[in-house]
Each structure stands twice: as C-alpha cells, then as structure tokens.
Design a protein around this motif. Structure first.
Motif, PDB file in Angstrom:
ATOM      1  N   ARG A  27       0.842  -1.185   0.000  1.00 44.02           N
ATOM      2  CA  ARG A  27       0.000   0.000   0.000  1.00 44.02           C
ATOM      3  C   ARG A  27       0.883   1.243   0.000  1.00 44.02           C
ATOM      4  NH1 ARG A  27      -5.425   0.098   1.179  1.00 44.02           N
ATOM      5  NH2 ARG A  27      -6.366  -1.918   1.745  1.00 44.02           N
ATOM      6  N   THR A  28       0.337   2.321  -0.470  1.00 38.56           N
ATOM      7  CA  THR A  28       1.010   3.600  -0.362  1.00 38.56           C
ATOM      8  C   THR A  28       0.922   4.050   1.094  1.00 38.56           C
ATOM      9  OG1 THR A  28       0.481   4.223  -2.637  1.00 38.56           O
ATOM     10  CG2 THR A  28       1.000   5.999  -1.108  1.00 38.56           C
ATOM     11  N   VAL A  29       2.046   4.430   1.669  1.00 42.35           N
ATOM     12  CA  VAL A  29       2.084   4.777   3.090  1.00 42.35           C
ATOM     13  C   VAL A  29       2.214   6.275   3.312  1.00 42.35           C
ATOM     14  CG1 VAL A  29       2.956   2.532   3.811  1.00 42.35           C
ATOM     15  CG2 VAL A  29       4.579   4.338   3.186  1.00 42.35           C
ATOM     16  N   GLY A  30       1.879   7.051   2.318  1.00 35.55           N
ATOM     17  CA  GLY A  30       1.993   8.494   2.431  1.00 35.55           C
ATOM     18  C   GLY A  30       1.172   9.101   3.555  1.00 35.55           C
ATOM     19  N   THR A  78       9.075   5.390   0.631  1.00 40.84           N
ATOM     20  CA  THR A  78      10.262   5.003   1.387  1.00 40.84           C
ATOM     21  C   THR A  78      10.517   5.942   2.557  1.00 40.84           C
ATOM     22  OG1 THR A  78      11.272   4.030  -0.587  1.00 40.84           O
ATOM     23  CG2 THR A  78      12.738   4.540   1.245  1.00 40.84           C
ATOM     24  N   LEU A  79      10.940   5.367   3.660  1.00 41.84           N
ATOM     25  CA  LEU A  79      11.308   6.086   4.874  1.00 41.84           C
ATOM     26  C   LEU A  79      12.821   6.007   5.035  1.00 41.84           C
ATOM     27  CD1 LEU A  79      10.298   7.347   7.669  1.00 41.84           C
ATOM     28  CD2 LEU A  79      10.506   4.991   8.534  1.00 41.84           C
ATOM     29  N   ALA A  97       8.607   1.160  11.250  1.00 38.69           N
ATOM     30  CA  ALA A  97       7.234   0.797  11.545  1.00 38.69           C
ATOM     31  C   ALA A  97       6.284   1.820  10.945  1.00 38.69           C
ATOM     32  CB  ALA A  97       7.026   0.702  13.063  1.00 38.69           C
ATOM     33  N   ALA A  98       5.067   1.384  10.709  1.00 39.26           N
ATOM     34  CA  ALA A  98       4.046   2.256  10.145  1.00 39.26           C
ATOM     35  C   ALA A  98       2.732   2.049  10.871  1.00 39.26           C
ATOM     36  CB  ALA A  98       3.870   1.982   8.654  1.00 39.26           C
ATOM     37  N   GLY A  99       2.021   3.131  11.080  1.00 41.03           N
ATOM     38  CA  GLY A  99       0.730   3.065  11.735  1.00 41.03           C
ATOM     39  C   GLY A  99      -0.244   4.035  11.120  1.00 41.03           C
TER      40      GLY A  99
END
Length: 118
Positions: A27-30, A78-79, A97-99
């Motif tokens: 998924r796009t994490v923007g 990307t992070l 991590a992503a939330g």
C-alpha cells in the motif's frame, strides 16, 4: 497489507555516518505515521524517531537529537533515517514501523543490524 523492508545497516566506526532506508510495499504509506525503533542486545526496544504523513512533523528520542534525521519520500514510498556522529551505544537492530491510527504501529519491518565500533 503493508510490508516494510529495512536496508542500509552495517558496520561503521564511531563518529561515522549511515543512512537507513525502509521500503514499503503493498500500500502507499503516504498517510501513515512512520517511525524508527531500535533494540540493543539485552535491552528493550526503544523509540528513535517518528515522522507524520505530511513529512513536516517529526520527533526524536533525546539520545539521538541533533545526530539523527528522519525523512520520507512518499513518491518512492520510502522512509529514511540519516545517522551521523554514531556512537557505540547506537549499536542495535533498527526497525521501521508504520501506523494508521493514533500512536500505534501496525506494521513492522524485519530489522537491520547497525554495529558501531570504537
């Protein structure tokens, strides 16, 4: 539904620099809040840095303020974590991590080892 893969870890001498990347897929994490955490041998996992979806809101652990910079490139999904003036105490496995909701993190990467020698 979101996969995170860290890269860029390795061996570095004290005082050196390293840049970690966290590539997201699925998924796009923007719009996700994203962060970096680390766990040193024999220690609990600790917060390192966080960045909001806009990329303008950031926060850092006191131990890394002034040395580490978190950023993101939403076009690349990307992070990043730029680490400067590394110390032996920075040695740890670093996780991204992503939330999506609140301050919780739903998705975690596998981690990348950072070792800082004296």
């Amino acid at each position: 539904q979101v996969q995170l893969v860290e890269s860029g870890g390795g061996l570095v001498q004290a005082g050196g620099s390293l840049k970690l990347s966290c590539a997201a897929s699925g998924r796009t994490v923007g719009t996700y809040r994203m962060g970096w955490f680390r766990q040193a041998p024999g220690k609990e996992r600790e917060f390192v840095a966080v960045i909001g979806g806009s990329g303008t809101s950031t926060g850092y652990a006191n131990s890394v303020k002034g040395r580490f910079t978190i950023s993101r490139d939403n076009a690349k999904n990307t992070l990043y974590l730029q680490m400067n003036s590394l110390k032996p105490d920075d040695t740890a496995v670093y996780y991204c991590a992503a939330g999506l909701y609140g301050l919780q993190y739903e998705f975690w990467g596998q981690g990348t080892q950072v070792t800082v020698s004296s």
